[in-house]
Design a protein around this motif. Structure first.
Motif, PDB file in Angstrom:
ATOM      1  N   MET A  35      45.475  40.879  84.183  1.00 18.77           N
ATOM      2  CA  MET A  35      45.470  42.284  83.763  1.00 18.77           C
ATOM      3  C   MET A  35      45.264  43.144  84.974  1.00 18.77           C
ATOM      4  O   MET A  35      44.228  43.101  85.605  1.00 18.77           O
ATOM      5  N   PRO A  40      46.914  49.842  81.784  1.00 20.26           N
ATOM      6  CA  PRO A  40      46.363  51.094  81.253  1.00 20.26           C
ATOM      7  C   PRO A  40      44.858  51.059  80.999  1.00 20.26           C
ATOM      8  O   PRO A  40      44.219  52.097  81.007  1.00 20.26           O
ATOM      9  N   ALA A  41      44.301  49.877  80.768  1.00 20.23           N
ATOM     10  CA  ALA A  41      42.895  49.832  80.393  1.00 20.23           C
ATOM     11  C   ALA A  41      41.977  49.780  81.602  1.00 20.23           C
ATOM     12  O   ALA A  41      40.766  49.726  81.446  1.00 20.23           O
ATOM     13  N   GLN A 144      41.634  54.220  74.328  1.00 17.98           N
ATOM     14  CA  GLN A 144      41.792  52.788  74.570  1.00 17.98           C
ATOM     15  C   GLN A 144      41.720  51.990  73.289  1.00 17.98           C
ATOM     16  O   GLN A 144      42.317  50.923  73.186  1.00 17.98           O
ATOM     17  N   LEU A 145      40.984  52.491  72.306  1.00 21.73           N
ATOM     18  CA  LEU A 145      40.921  51.790  71.033  1.00 21.73           C
ATOM     19  C   LEU A 145      42.017  52.269  70.101  1.00 21.73           C
ATOM     20  O   LEU A 145      42.024  51.926  68.926  1.00 21.73           O
ATOM     21  N   GLY A 146      42.935  53.088  70.594  1.00 19.72           N
ATOM     22  CA  GLY A 146      44.098  53.453  69.805  1.00 19.72           C
ATOM     23  C   GLY A 146      44.038  54.811  69.142  1.00 19.72           C
ATOM     24  O   GLY A 146      45.013  55.218  68.535  1.00 19.72           O
ATOM     25  N   ARG A 222      35.213  47.932  65.616  1.00 25.15           N
ATOM     26  CA  ARG A 222      35.719  47.468  66.896  1.00 25.15           C
ATOM     27  C   ARG A 222      34.626  47.417  67.964  1.00 25.15           C
ATOM     28  O   ARG A 222      34.814  46.814  69.019  1.00 25.15           O
ATOM     29  N   ILE A 226      30.052  43.881  69.514  1.00 27.70           N
ATOM     30  CA  ILE A 226      31.010  43.416  70.509  1.00 27.70           C
ATOM     31  C   ILE A 226      30.415  43.648  71.891  1.00 27.70           C
ATOM     32  O   ILE A 226      29.865  44.709  72.166  1.00 27.70           O
ATOM     33  N   TYR A 371      37.656  38.281  72.291  1.00 31.45           N
ATOM     34  CA  TYR A 371      39.102  38.322  72.133  1.00 31.45           C
ATOM     35  C   TYR A 371      39.668  39.334  73.126  1.00 31.45           C
ATOM     36  O   TYR A 371      38.941  40.181  73.648  1.00 31.45           O
ATOM     37  N   VAL A 372      40.977  39.269  73.315  1.00 32.53           N
ATOM     38  CA  VAL A 372      41.590  40.204  74.263  1.00 32.53           C
ATOM     39  C   VAL A 372      41.337  41.666  73.864  1.00 32.53           C
ATOM     40  O   VAL A 372      40.979  42.476  74.706  1.00 32.53           O
ATOM     41  N   PRO A 373      41.506  42.031  72.583  1.00 35.89           N
ATOM     42  CA  PRO A 373      41.184  43.418  72.225  1.00 35.89           C
ATOM     43  C   PRO A 373      39.724  43.762  72.501  1.00 35.89           C
ATOM     44  O   PRO A 373      39.415  44.897  72.869  1.00 35.89           O
ATOM     45  N   ASP A 374      38.831  42.774  72.331  1.00 39.64           N
ATOM     46  CA  ASP A 374      37.423  43.040  72.625  1.00 39.64           C
ATOM     47  C   ASP A 374      37.210  43.259  74.111  1.00 39.64           C
ATOM     48  O   ASP A 374      36.331  44.026  74.517  1.00 39.64           O
ATOM     49  N   ILE A 376      39.096  44.831  75.988  1.00 37.15           N
ATOM     50  CA  ILE A 376      39.371  46.249  76.223  1.00 37.15           C
ATOM     51  C   ILE A 376      38.171  47.091  75.785  1.00 37.15           C
ATOM     52  O   ILE A 376      37.749  48.014  76.489  1.00 37.15           O
TER      53      ILE A 376
ATOM     54  N   TYR B 144      52.447  39.273  77.978  1.00 39.52           N
ATOM     55  CA  TYR B 144      52.110  40.384  77.086  1.00 39.52           C
ATOM     56  C   TYR B 144      53.103  40.444  75.928  1.00 39.52           C
ATOM     57  O   TYR B 144      52.727  40.658  74.775  1.00 39.52           O
ATOM     58  N   ARG B 151      51.562  38.533  67.579  1.00 32.42           N
ATOM     59  CA  ARG B 151      50.742  39.426  66.759  1.00 32.42           C
ATOM     60  C   ARG B 151      51.595  40.093  65.698  1.00 32.42           C
ATOM     61  O   ARG B 151      51.201  40.187  64.527  1.00 32.42           O
ATOM     62  N   SER B 232      47.138  50.059  75.355  1.00 29.18           N
ATOM     63  CA  SER B 232      45.985  49.886  76.221  1.00 29.18           C
ATOM     64  C   SER B 232      45.544  48.434  76.306  1.00 29.18           C
ATOM     65  O   SER B 232      44.718  48.095  77.134  1.00 29.18           O
ATOM     66  N   GLU B 233      46.096  47.566  75.445  1.00 24.55           N
ATOM     67  CA  GLU B 233      45.725  46.161  75.528  1.00 24.55           C
ATOM     68  C   GLU B 233      46.846  45.336  76.144  1.00 24.55           C
ATOM     69  O   GLU B 233      46.692  44.758  77.214  1.00 24.55           O
ATOM     70  N   TYR B 311      43.648  57.511  63.553  1.00 23.36           N
ATOM     71  CA  TYR B 311      42.747  56.363  63.516  1.00 23.36           C
ATOM     72  C   TYR B 311      42.838  55.504  64.766  1.00 23.36           C
ATOM     73  O   TYR B 311      43.895  55.386  65.364  1.00 23.36           O
ATOM     74  N   PRO B 312      41.725  54.877  65.132  1.00 31.91           N
ATOM     75  CA  PRO B 312      41.778  53.817  66.142  1.00 31.91           C
ATOM     76  C   PRO B 312      42.399  52.562  65.531  1.00 31.91           C
ATOM     77  O   PRO B 312      42.600  52.510  64.323  1.00 31.91           O
ATOM     78  N   ARG B 313      42.681  51.569  66.378  1.00 31.37           N
ATOM     79  CA  ARG B 313      43.356  50.395  65.840  1.00 31.37           C
ATOM     80  C   ARG B 313      42.366  49.284  65.519  1.00 31.37           C
ATOM     81  O   ARG B 313      41.320  49.157  66.142  1.00 31.37           O
ATOM     82  N   ARG B 315      41.310  45.239  65.119  1.00 26.61           N
ATOM     83  CA  ARG B 315      41.567  44.028  65.881  1.00 26.61           C
ATOM     84  C   ARG B 315      42.404  43.109  65.001  1.00 26.61           C
ATOM     85  O   ARG B 315      42.416  43.263  63.780  1.00 26.61           O
ATOM     86  N   GLN B 318      40.583  41.382  62.206  1.00 30.00           N
ATOM     87  CA  GLN B 318      40.105  42.346  61.207  1.00 30.00           C
ATOM     88  C   GLN B 318      41.242  42.799  60.310  1.00 30.00           C
ATOM     89  O   GLN B 318      41.072  42.983  59.096  1.00 30.00           O
TER      90      GLN B 318
END
Lengths: 391, 345
Positions: A35, A40-41, A144-146, A222, A226, A371-374, A376, B144, B151, B232-233, B311-313, B315, B318
């Motif tokens: 990464m 971006p993160a 970053q969390l969307g 999220r 975490i 996890y990968v999202p975590d 971030i 990626y 996913r 961002s991921e 909204y945020p996304r 995981r 989840q």
């Protein structure tokens, strides 16, 4: 794709097989995910080499240095006022806060102290740069969390603070306003009322973000639980700032060892801590700190004493021989300058202790098993500025 | 004019040609409209920005300018990619979207093919896009992309089921699988004998509507379910290696699919192209039908995009547990209640 013969990876896999979460009959080959430096993160050019098993991080190693600008060497050939311009660029979102510990260390060596009015304005601007820095974090973490919208709200409302900083200093991002023995200028007319208004807007922004983002259930799912950093781990990795306070350590340099030249004892405020040490805790502590900073500014604005803003210092600044270390609570954490002077126009050696470098050092520990999202979530909540890591 | 349209009965090859032309014009146009209105303007206003200002009147032509820009870009396939599959993947995704438009009725007669099992057909072809996404993710030879593709596959499969179950309630209530039949059933229905506005199924199937919209959101890989393309991921996931024209196709497919799903939602739950006070057999629907459907589509799209910008996304895990533990039981309960009431009433 790395070979499975990697010793660390096998150890991690075996450890996880022991707690029955992974079935070794179904062996999977690990994957190395690189990464960055362009990702971006990573807020710039931090590189993170993560070994993955599926989407689970087995190990993550931050590789800093892609933005190293050699400040500690550069300052050895520059006079003190010139250095002031340079250190502005370390943590570029809260630039005024970078000047202050350096100037305070130089003042300590020279034995001068700024007049009260200058100390007051210095503290106000210090807190304003904290707000400018952290309010952007709050929006950017949402991004970053969307949650795109939070980021734009942060940019919109940070402008109120930046306008005030610009009105007082002439620079939005890099004010270069602090001087040894005081400040460059006095405040412009009407600045105090405008600042009161800006702080009110900032407080409203904090409430809005509390509603929109921090109170959101998806955001909480999220971030809660975490990236938990326990108290002893936080202390042993040398975390500072909100990252440390979110792990339950009640430690704030502004209150505990405020260096002379800043007037935090003149305001009534509170240090916020959070017991959990997770990503949510770090975000929440920062949100509370932004509010608290706005309240500090509002209190100090009402009590600014009159008088000069500059003490008597010689035109050409020669700092007497000696060593001094001054550390302040910057937006990102504890930031200090260790100055060794030989009595010249330029310092002999300056060591810069910036917060982000220590703060990301905990990433390998905390990212393991996430996890990968975590990953971030964790990186975002540790909140680093690349300039502050690499200097 | 409406009478002229009603009397218009061309030979088979002419009508086929017209249908092909209409679809190939309608799909990009709807994608452009949604992109322009929602992605650019509404999103900007929600985020206290101005949005595009310069291209065309009030920036309305910005997306055309962007499209032209995409067409000028070089078409790059990464070294190590499976070239044939890499190049076909966007077309597969677009094909799935085109197939969806076939069954969407804009009035009783303005439909490419009025299938007896329209609902079944729509749900079946909508899942074809997974194939394209998986092909794109796998063939890009990028980690990626691979993660994004996998996913997406996991997510789209998990959300097929709630979508099907949500629609079942409507099918049970209408007693037909034909999309036009569902519109007729709503327009000619009555609420406890009161038939002024017919019986739009959102009043009875609101649970189904909610689940359907959530599943649509996941099908479109939009926040809060946008892990397959999380910038961002995993840096846009399966799209990361695509450039120029092929990226544009992904973009078109995404927004055209958003449009057609909003259309299907309005047909299933909001009464489709029908207007309450006008008899469904009226010739006026040749003109009125598309307009009414378009208005309803814009309302549903607004909800979809409003959620997207707010909204945020989730995981990935989840999201799966949300689908399997909440949406599916909820949809099943909805079906049970609907069936019981259908028999009792």
């Amino acid at each position: 794709m790395t070979a499975t013969s990697d010793r660390e990876q096998i150890a991690a896999l075996a450890a996880r097989a022991n707690d029955n979460r992974v079935n070794l009959d179904f062996e999977t080959e690990g994957m190395t995910l690189n990464m960055g430096p362009q990702h971006p993160a990573t807020h710039g050019t931090l590189r993170i080499v993560a070994r993955l098993d599926g989407e689970q991080v087995i190990s993550a190693e931050p590789v800093p240095g892609y933005m190293h600008r050699g400040y500690e060497k550069l300052v050895e050939v520059r006079s003190y006022p010139q250095i002031n311009t340079l250190v502005n660029r370390i943590d570029w979102l809260g630039s005024f806060a970078n000047e202050v510990p350096f100037i305070l260390a130089a003042e300590k060596l020279m034995g001068v102290e700024a007049p009260p009015r200058a100390q007051w304005i210095r503290t106000i601007l210090f807190e304003m740069s904290r707000i400018a820095n952290i309010s952007l974090f709050l929006g950017d973490y949402g991004l970053q969390l969307g949650a795109m919208t939070a980021g734009f709200y942060a940019f919109r409302d940070r402008e109120h603070v930046l306008n005030q900083i610009e009105a007082a200093t002439g620079g939005r991002f890099h004010p270069n306003f602090d001087r040894i023995g005081g400040l460059k200028d006095d405040l412009p007319k009407g600045w105090i009322t405008d600042s009161h208004r800006a702080m009110d807007k900032l407080l409203a922004f904090c409430d809005e973000l509390d509603d929109l983002l921090v109170g959101n259930e998806i955001f909480q799912s999220r971030t809660r639980g975490i990236g938990v950093i326990p108290r002893d781990i936080a202390l042993s990795y040398g975390l500072s700032g909100a990252n440390l306070r979110a792990s339950g350590v009640d430690w704030d340099l502004r209150r505990d060892s405020c260096p002379p030249g800043l007037v935090y004892d003149q305001a009534d405020w509170k240090v916020w801590t959070h017991p959990d040490g997770d990503c949510f805790g770090r975000t929440w502590v920062r949100l509370q700190e932004t509010r608290e900073a706005a309240l500090i500014v509002k209190q100090l604005l009402d009590t600014i004493p009159s008088g000069p803003v500059m003490a008597k210092v010689p035109r050409i600044i020669k700092v007497p021989e000696g060593e001094a270390y001054v550390e302040t609570e910057n937006p990102l954490g504890a930031m200090g300058y260790y100055i060794i002077s030989k009595g010249d126009l330029v310092p002999f050696r300056v060591k810069i202790r910036s917060a982000s470098f220590n703060n990301i050092s905990v990433v390998p520990w905390v990212a393991r098993g996430a996890y990968v999202p975590d990953l971030i979530s964790i990186l975002g909540s540790l909140y680093f500025i690349l300039g502050d890591i690499d200097r | 004019m409406t009478l002229l349209l009603a009397a218009f009965d061309p030979p088979y090859w002419v009508s086929t040609l017209i249908k092909v032309l209409v679809i190939s014009i309608v799909v990009p146009t709807t994608a452009l409209i949604l992109g322009m209105v929602f992605l650019f303007k509404v999103m900007s206003w929600m985020q206290s920005r101005l949005g595009p200002q310069e291209a065309g009147p009030r920036g309305t032509l910005q997306l055309l300018a962007d499209g032209v820009k995409f067409l000028q870009k070089e078409d790059i396939a990464p070294f190590g990619a499976d070239r044939f599959i890499f190049r076909t993947a966007p077309l597969v995704v677009l094909m799935s979207t085109l197939l969806l438009y076939v069954a969407l009725p804009a009035s009783a007669h303005l439909v490419v093919s009025d299938l007896d099992v329209g609902v079944f057909y729509v749900l079946a072809v909508s899942s074809l896009s997974v194939l394209g996404v998986l092909m794109a993710g796998w063939a890009s030879a990028n980690k990626y992309s691979l993660m994004g593709g996998l996913r997406a596959a996991g997510q789209l499969i998990a959300y097929e089921l709630p979508m099907v179950l949500a629609v079942l309630g409507v099918v049970i209530q209408a007693g037909t699988l034909s999309l036009n039949g569902i519109v007729f059933a709503q327009a000619n229905g009555s609420i406890f004998g009161w038939d002024a506005i017919g019986n739009p199924y959102i009043l009875t199937q609101f649970v189904g509507f909610f689940i359907f919209l959530a599943a649509v959101q996941a099908e479109l890989t939009q926040p809060p379910f946008d892990m397959p393309v999380a910038e961002s991921e995993i840096v846009s996931g399966y799209q990361v290696e695509y450039t120029g024209f092929r990226f544009l196709i992904f973009f078109l497919a995404e927004f055209a699919t958003a449009f057609v799903f909003a259309g299907i939602a309005s047909v299933l739950f909001l009464g489709g192209w029908a207007v309450p006070w006008l008899d469904t057999a009226s010739d006026w629907y040749y003109v009125l039908g598309p307009v009414v459907l378009f208005a309803k589509v814009m309302i549903v799209s607004f909800i979809i995009f409003w959620v997207r910008f707010t909204y945020p996304r989730f995981r990935e895990d989840q999201l799966q547990s949300f689908a399997w533990k909440i949406l599916i039981p909820l949809a099943l309960a909805n079906i049970v209640v609907t069936s019981v009431l259908k028999v009792v009433l």
